[in-house]
Structures are given as structure tokens and as C-alpha cells.
Design a protein around this motif. Structure first.
Motif: not given
Length: 936
Positions: A571-576
Motif C-alpha cells: 500500500k505504501n508503494l502504491q501511494e508513493n
């Protein structure tokens, strides 16, 4: 005699065949305390059979037998008379060789005393003495003083009384009607008073004769066990003994404290019914029937052992509700045709696991003959050794079972690549954690690669669609060369018209300068629009890429969605990534706005140029015509510029299409390389108990034809579609794909390139190039597993051997120890394979797992030394059965009797008789087993 029926057959029990009694004259430490002696026997709860031993007498045995008849010793199931003798042969330590004779308890004590003991003779000083109390006392009186008591004389007489083997043999021969098969001879092997104590080379023949006459060896020494079983040197054992021999051990108790307590905890465990017949089986099975060790030999888990089964709620009066007992080892179900053998096996499987039964049906290798019959609905219960139950009326049954119906293995063996067998091989391979982890990782890579191929095919057809749209747009505008030629013509005409105008030279120069400035401004404006279009296309492309990335990250096949840490990282990767794409789009919008501002500047300057040009045009005589020419020229220039812009876009698109095609082919090669690595990995693993795995790649030609070739509108040979077919060896004369690992990718590339170029009128209705390409790149290649044993590939074996190997593989799953139910495993096997390979496999497997088999083959009952035999019979007229149409009774293989009064009833015969009657070759199988160990 029927007391030996309806049991669990041959089970492991502790036997002590060497317990002396208070009547033993020599070395007696019991002080004639019979009450304490009987109490001690009562305390031997873990000993089921004893041999009451006396020197030259059965008085102690008779006394113990009397206690048993009076209701004592209920803990002991079998009491046998053991007579200890001294042979007229001495050891190197100058002690006579001890010799034991154990009689069947069914032989009367009178016969033992009158026809055996009293016929034993010893000659001293020209007088013959018989083995009876009075003669033994008289013999002893020759060696004691007159003051000594009769007891002293008796003891001395027994010490002096020696017998010859010839004497013993003659007695048994003379009274064969009484003693034949009713006695067992045992010789100790100690160096002090046993046969191994005869060391002098002059007595080699004597030592061998004693071994050959004896049935058992009294010894708890592991080295002796190995020697007499031929483990060290088979030829030497046969030379010395003439046969293989079992070792048994007893406490040789002369005191209360030593009763049932052999030295070093070397207890004798015998697998047999607790009868003399059971003990006799050690002669025929010297290795499998007896072990000497402190603990119980059978160590299977209680939850993996079926203890008993029974039919319930028998309102139809077809089945007895009595329990059918099962042994923890090998159980064989025998009976005539349609006697209910397979029926019983099926009901056990059904009660334990409907899922297992359904699985066999789903395999399409077996059709359930009991579906929609009264048998299928008959309530049935299975009781496990841990006292849990499984029954047909319960949804929460405990326990597990492997059920192999009749001909199932044979059907399975017909095609080594069928899905059932492939899954079975995989399940065995994947028991190893390393194998499981390796295949899981590779399958994840295959999934990712497969998704990449599918996505790139989608991208390819989007690009092809875009290319088609651009070509259509160019076609709608017209031919670029023709338009450029028209532009040249209009320029020339315009220049001529301007020359003919009334403008001064300065004005004409001014018009030309302003026109040039205007043209420059128009070209600049066109370039700005092209740049803005590129920015817009780039923005859309970034948005598409962002969506693809998000879709890939949302695919839970590449990670465990239950792992919160992984989910947080994703999820963090998707947001970045989303923020990065948003920032990039903002900057693109800024650039586009800059171009828009420049466009406004160009529009303003163009307006000024037109205003400057307008008064000059007004002065021209043919200004309307010139104006029309100028407008037409502007329009044609726009066409040229538009076509040029579209051609530039088309060039970039063509490059992308080429890259996508290369990526798809490379991904296909990557997919196949992963599959090759899987095959190579499993090809190199160690054998599974002598069965090796042969892993290879195979191509599903049927699926390929159905999914790919079936889409073509076929007219004539396939060469009409793929003109390099013969050159590249792609399809055979039957138009089936020719799979070759080394050339496969080249063939797929050719089919891919050709398919992209063909016209869709060659395809059937409802199909198109996109469906065709997706079908071409379906995963037709699979990793298959074949098996080989003794250098023979299973697919090249005879049907019988193939079935045997599959049976071994099917049942050789290391971490599964639940019962095995097999219906006629001998089907399609020759007698040699049955009596050797199948027998050995089943015997070995029954040591690890409980096995229940239905069989018509005597070798699978006798040569496997089945611990329990279940006789099944269907008798609607109740001529043979007691009170039900279907009846079953069980017992040990050694259970043998015939009730002459009522021979037509099933219960009038023992198990051995039924085996010989029901199974073809039953008598010969028993004889073969005896010959195996050197007995005639």
C-alpha cells in the motif's frame, strides 16, 4: 474349536515358555509354595502364554492346569507343558546338552506320560531305566547312600538320566497318530549346556543333527537370532541347521522373583493366536512371527488402527450386527464370488470418508457399483483403537483412509500422464519441504510471467488498434505526395497572381515578407499544437502505466494478502507511485500551459500580420482570387502538416509494436525456461524407495488444436496458412503440432508473426486476431512426471508391473500412516510377480500401516503371513450361514480345525481350511511357504 474364530487374528503377545514349577526336582527355589506360585502367575498380566517346565515330568503342568480349570489364572490364555531333558551328549564344559519338548495342550496328560515319558530309556550297568518316578529313584539309588531320602535319590536319578535323540525320534514315529504336529522341540544354544557347547570337531555331525531335529532355539542373544535366521551367512545356516530357525527366550524361572523376568529384559513377543497352532507358525515364519525385546513390537498409533466394524440398524435382516474384528497389521478378506468381500471394504471406506469414495469416482477410473442400492444406504460403524467412531450417519467422522477399489490401479496405470496420477506423484514429491518451497516459488514466477504475456498481448492490440486508426486518419486526409504536389502548384499560381497585381515593388516585397512571416507563424503554431498533443498522449500513457502497476500490485497471487506487513509495504508503494505519477502529470500540465501561452502569442502576432496584409491585398486587382488561393494553400499545408504529425506518431507506434512482440516472445521463452528448471530439479532428486522420477516437458496438442487451430477457416492443407510449415517442421501430416524443446520458441515466433499478418477472413465467425494470439500463447506446455524402476520407464512396462509400481508409489507416502483398503491388488499380475514382488511389498508395508485387502489369490494370504483372515459368505438360503444372508467371521491363518459333525456350516472349519477351499492354490501356497524355510 470355534473359540479361535471371530478374533483379531495373530496379535503380538508376550510368551514365557520356560517357567519351572514348584515340582521341579532340580534347582528348585520355590519351597513347594504353590499358593505363592499361583499368585505370582496371576500377577503376570502382560504374559498371555506360558510353558510350565519340569525335568522329565509334567506334574507341575498338571497342577497349574488344575488351578486354571478351577477358575484361577484368567490372565493367562494358554498353558503348555514343557519337558526339559538331558541328552546323552556333553559340552566342552562336561555338561549334558539340555533339550526341551513342548506339547500341545490338547494332547492328554496320560498320553504324554504313558506314550512319551515312560518310553524314554536310559541304560546303566546292563539295566534299562524308564523315565518315571520309580525308575528314576532306583537309578539314583546307585549313586547315593542308603541313608539318603527318596527325594535325594530322585534328584540324583534325574541328574544321571540321559536320553538319545534316536530314542525321542522313535517314540514320535511310533506314536505319530498321537504326537504328529502336536509337539515342538527346542534346544538351548548356550556354551554351557546348549548345543553350541559341542565344540570338538569330532562331534560336528552330532551338533548339526541336534539343530536339524530341533524346531526352535532357546536364546535371547541377538547374534544367535541373526545366525539362525541366515542373516550373517545364509548358506552356513542351512549347512548347519538344514533350515532357518526362530529363537525364543524365557525367564528359565526357578524362583518366584525370576518368573516372567528374563535376563536383560529379553522378553519373547510372538505374533500369533495364543494356541499351540499359533506357536507352530514360528516354524514357518521364523523371522516375522517372533521378536525378543523389552517393549511391545507393534507401535502404530491408535487413531490409525481400525479395531472393529459392524453393520447397524439391521431391519432388513441381511447382515449380522456382531463386530467384525481387525488386526493392526495385514487383514485379508476372502470368499467366493459375490460373497460380500468388496461390499465390506466399500462400507468401511464409506463410513470413514465419503470424500475418499467420491474422489475415486471423480477420477473417472472407477464407477461406484453401490450407488442407489440398499448397500449404499445400509448404516455402518467403524471403531478405531482409540475408541473413536466413524459411521455412515455422521458428518464429523474421525480418522482417514486410502481406498483403492477394484481395477482402480489398473485404470490409473493405463496412462502415466493422467491428472490423477500426476497429482499423486506431485503430492508425494511435495511432502519434502524443500521441494514444496521450490515449486511454489517457480509457480509464482510462472504466474507473473503468464500475466506479463497477457498484459503485453493486450497492449499490443491496443497499439495495433491505434495504428489502424492513424492509418485510417491519413487515408481520410489523402495522399501526402499528391497534396505536396498541389501545394507546389498553388504556390506557383499564387506567385503569378501576385505579380499581376497593381502593387508597387515595395508593396509586393512587403506582401512577400508578410506572407513569409505569416507562414512562419502558422508553422510555429502547428509545432506548438503537435507538442501539446504529445504531452497529452504522454499523460494518458502515464495514467495507463499507473493503472497497470496498481493492478499488478493488487494481484494477490504474488503475495499473501493475509500478511499485514506485506500489505502495508504494497500500500505504501502504491501511494508513493501514485504521488510520483501525479507530480509528473502536474509538470506535464505546466509544460502544456506554457505551450498554450506561446500559442496565444502566435495567434496575436498572426492577427497583426493579417491586419498588416489586409490593406495590401485590397490593392490587388484579383484580390479575391488570390485570397482564395491563399486559403486553399493554407488548407493543403495543414493537411501535409497533419499527415507528417501522424506519420511521426505512427513511427513511434511501430517501434512500440516491435518491442511488444519481442517482449512477448522473450516472456514465452522465460516461461518455458522456468518449466525446464522445474523438470531439471525434480529429475535430480533421490529415488522414492527405489522408484525414480523422470520429469519432462510435454505439449498438449489436443488443447492447442482446440483453442488455436480451430479458429481458422480451413480450406485445404495447413501449408496454405503457414507457408513455412514443411521447412520448420511445425505440423505433421495429421496436422498436429510437433513439439521440439530446442525449436519450440522459433516455431511459436513464426506462428506469431504469421498470425499477425493474416487477414481476418481466414478466421471463423466470432474469432479475430486478438483471440487467436491469446490462444497461441496459452500455456500448452506442462511439466509431467514419469516413473522408472530397475531402469524401466513405467510407460514401457507390462500392465502388471506398471500397476505394481503405481501401487507402491500410491501407498508409499511417508507422512501417511492411516489404513489402506485395496480391492484385489493382484488383478492383471502373473503368479510370479504376485508371489514375489507384491507379497514382499505388502508384507513390508503392513509393518508400517494397517492394510485390509480383498483377494482371490492364496499367495496374498499365505505368503504374506496375513495376521487376520476375514471369510465372507452370501447365503440367501441359510444353508451355510447361521442366521443372516451376509455373514463374516475372522481368525488367524493358523486357526485350523474341522468339525466332523456339521461340515456344511461355515463355522465348522478353521481359517486354514477355508483358505485351502476358497482360494485356488491355497494348499500349494502353504506348502510353498514351508519349503521356503526348509520344511517338507
Amino acid at each position: 474349536m470355534t473359540g479361535s474364530l471371530n478374533t483379531q487374528g495373530s496379535t503380538w503377545n508376550r510368551w514365557d515358555l520356560h517357567i519351572h514349577s514348584p515340582y521341579s526336582i532340580l534347582h528348585n527355589e520355590f519351597n513347594n509354595d504353590w499358593d505363592s506360585y499361583i499368585d505370582r502367575l496371576n500377577d503376570l498380566e502382560d504374559i498371555k502364554a506360558v510353558g510350565i517346565t519340569d525335568y522329565y515330568s509334567i506334574d507341575g503342568y498338571k497342577e497349574v492346569k488344575k488351578y486354571k480349570e478351577d477358575g484361577f489364572l484368567n490372565n493367562i490364555e494358554l498353558i503348555l507343558p514343557n519337558i526339559e531333558l538331558r541328552l546323552n551328549i556333553s559340552t566342552t564344559r562336561d555338561r549334558p546338552v539340555n533339550f526341551h519338548v513342548i506339547f500341545n495342550s490338547e494332547v492328554s496328560t496320560d498320553d504324554i506320560e504313558d506314550k512319551f515319558l515312560r518310553e524314554l530309556e536310559f541304560e546303566y550297568n546292563h539295566r534299562k531305566y524308564k523315565c518315571e518316578k520309580s525308575d528314576l529313584i532306583k537309578l539314583g539309588e546307585n549313586f547315593v547312600s542308603e541313608k539318603d531320602s527318596e527325594e535325594t535319590a530322585l534328584r540324583c536319578g534325574m541328574e544321571q538320566f540321559k536320553v538319545s535323540m534316536e530314542n525321542i525320534k522313535n517314540i514320535f514315529k511310533r506314536h505319530s497318530t498321537i504326537f504328529k504336529n502336536n509337539y515342538i522341540t527346542i534346544v538351548p544354544n548356550s556354551s554351557e549346556d546348549g548345543n553350541s557347547g559341542i565344540r570338538d570337531n569330532q562331534f560336528v555331525a552330532t551338533r548339526r543333527e541336534i539343530y536339524r531335529f530341533a524346531d526352535f532355539i532357546f536364546s535371547g542373544n541377538p547374534q544367535d537370532k541373526n545366525f539362525f535366521l541366515g542373516k550373517n551367512n545364509y548358506s552356513e545356516t542351512i549347512e548347519q541347521c538344514g533350515k532357518l530357525m526362530p529363537c525364543v527366550h524365557g525367564s528359565d524361572a526357578h524362583s518366584l522373583e525370576s518368573m516372567g523376568k528374563p535376563n536383560y529384559g529379553r522378553h519373547t513377543w510372538i505374533k500369533a493366536e495364543t494356541t499351540f497352532r499359533g506357536l507352530k507358525q514360528l516354524v514357518h515364519e521364523p523371522e516375522q512371527r517372533v521378536v525378543i525385546q523389552p517393549h511391545h513390537p507393534e507401535n502404530k498409533n491408535n487413531y490409525n488402527i481400525i479395531s472393529k466394524v459392524n453393520f447397524q440398524d439391521n431391519s432388513c435382516s441381511l447382515f449380522n450386527e456382531t463386530d467384525i474384528e481387525f488386526n493392526p497389521g495385514l487383514n485379508t478378506i476372502i470368499g467366493g464370488k459375490s460373497s460380500g468381500k468388496s461390499l465390506l471394504l466399500y462400507k468401511i471406506a464409506q463410513a470413514i470418508s465419503e470424500e475418499e469414495v467420491n474422489l475415486r469416482e471423480k477420477d473417472y477410473l472407477w464407477k461406484n457399483p453401490y450407488t442407489k442400492t440398499f448397500i449404499n444406504e445400509q448404516p455402518f460403524n467403524v471403531t478405531w483403537r482409540n475408541e473413536e467412531n466413524s459411521n455412515t450417519n455422521s458428518e464429523n467422522n474421525s480418522g482417514k483412509v486410502t481406498y483403492l477399489p477394484q481395477m482402480y490401479i489398473n485404470s490409473l496405470s493405463e496412462d502415466s500422464s493422467n491428472e490423477v496420477l500426476q497429482e499423486k506423484i506431485k503430492s508425494i514429491l511435495l511432502e519434502d519441504e524443500n521441494h514444496y518451497r521450490f515449486l511454489k516459488e517457480k509457480n509464482e514466477l510462472l504466474t507473473v510471467t503468464r500475466n506479463k504475456i497477457e498484459q503485453n498481448i493486450t497492449n499490443l492490440f491496443e497499439s495495433l488498434q491505434k495504428r489502424s486508426e492513424i492509418n485510417n486518419s491519413i487515408e481520410e486526409i489523402g495522399d501526402k505526395k499528391s497534396i505536396e504536389k498541389e501545394v507546389n502548384r498553388l504556390n506557383s499560381e499564387l506567385q503569378e497572381k501576385v505579380k499581376q497585381s497593381k502593387l508597387t515593388e515595395e508593396e509586393e516585397l512587403k506582401v512577400e515578407q508578410v506572407q513569409t512571416a505569416k507562414k512562419s507563424l502558422q508553422e510555429g503554431l502547428k509545432n506548438l499544437e503537435a507538442s501539446q498533443n504529445k504531452i497529452s498522449n504522454l499523460s494518458k500513457k502515464l495514467q495507463s502505466i499507473n493503472e497497470q502497476v496498481n493492478e499488478s500490485l493488487n494481484n494477490n497471487e504474488i503475495y499473501d494478502e493475509n500478511d499485514q506487513n506485506i500489505m502495508f509495504i504494497i500500500k505504501n508503494l502504491q501511494e508513493n507511485i501514485g504521488e510520483s505519477f501525479s507530480m509528473a502529470n502536474l509538470k506535464l500540465i505546466e509544460e502544456k500551459n506554457k505551450y498554450s501561452q506561446k500559442g496565444n502569442d502566435y495567434d496575436e502576432k498572426l492577427k497583426q500580420v493579417n491586419e498588416e496584409l489586409h490593406p495590401l491585398i485590397e490593392k490587388m486587382n484579383n484580390r479575391e482570387e488570390i485570397e482564395q488561393l491563399r486559403k486553399n494553400l493554407e488548407k493543403q499545408n495543414e493537411y501535409v502538416n497533419k499527415i507528417t504529425s501522424l506519420e511521426d506518431e505512427l513511427g513511434l507506434l511501430e517501434e512500440n509494436i516491435i518491442k511488444l512482440c519481442e517482449t512477448i516472445i522473450n516472456s514465452k521463452k522465460e516461461y518455458m525456461d522456468i518449466q525446464k528448471s522445474i523438470a531439471s530439479y525434480f529429475q535430480s532428486i533421490e529415488s522414492l524407495n527405489g522408484i525414480n522420477v523422470y520429469a519432462y516437458l510435454t505439449f498438449n496438442k489436443e488443447n492447442f488444436n482446440e483453442k488455436f487451430l480451430s479458429q481458422f477457416m480451413r480450406k485445404g492443407k495447413i501449408d496454405n496458412i503457414f507457408d513455412r510449415n514443411y521447412e520448420m517442421n511445425i505440423f505433421n501430416d495429421e496436422e498436429r503440432f510437433i513439439f521440439e524443446e530446442q525449436n519450440h520458441i522459433n516455431k511459436i515466433k513464426y506462428l506469431f508473426d504469421t498470425t499477425l499478418e493474416i487477414t481476418e477472413n481466414k478466421l471463423k465467425k466470432n474469432y479475430n486476431k486478438r483471440s487467436l494470439i491469446h490462444a497461441l500463447f496459452e500455456p500448452y506446455i506442462e511439466v509431467k512426471f514419469d516413473l522408472y524402476k530397475d531402469h524401466d520407464i513405467i510407460s514401457e512396462m507390462s500392465p502388471g508391473k506398471r500397476g505394481l509400481v503405481l501401487l507402491e508409489l500410491f501407498l508409499d507416502i511417508n507422512n501417511e500412516n492411516h489404513p489402506i483398503l485395496i480391492d484385489q491388488p493382484e488383478d492383471n499380475l502373473d503368479n510370479r510377480t504376485i508371489s514375489q514382488d507384491l507379497v514382499n511389498f505388502i508384507r513390508k508395508k503392513s509393518l508400517e500401516r494397517q492394510i485390509i485387502i480383498v483377494t482371490h489369490n492364496a499367495n496374498l494370504v499365505v505368503l504374506t503371513d496375513a495376521e487376520n483372515v476375514i471369510v465372507a459368505n452370501q447365503d440367501p438360503q441359510l444353508k451355510e450361514n447361521e442366521n443372516r444372508r451376509f455373514e463374516y467371521f475372522t481368525g488367524a491363518l493358523e486357526c485350523d480345525f474341522i468339525n466332523e459333525e456339521n461340515t456344511n456350516k461355515l463355522l465348522s472349519k478353521g481359517i486354514k481350511s477355508h483358505v485351502c477351499e476358497i482360494l485356488e492354490g491355497g494348499k500349494e501356497a502353504f506348502e510353498l511357504r514351508e519349503r521356503k524355510y526348509g520344511f517338507n
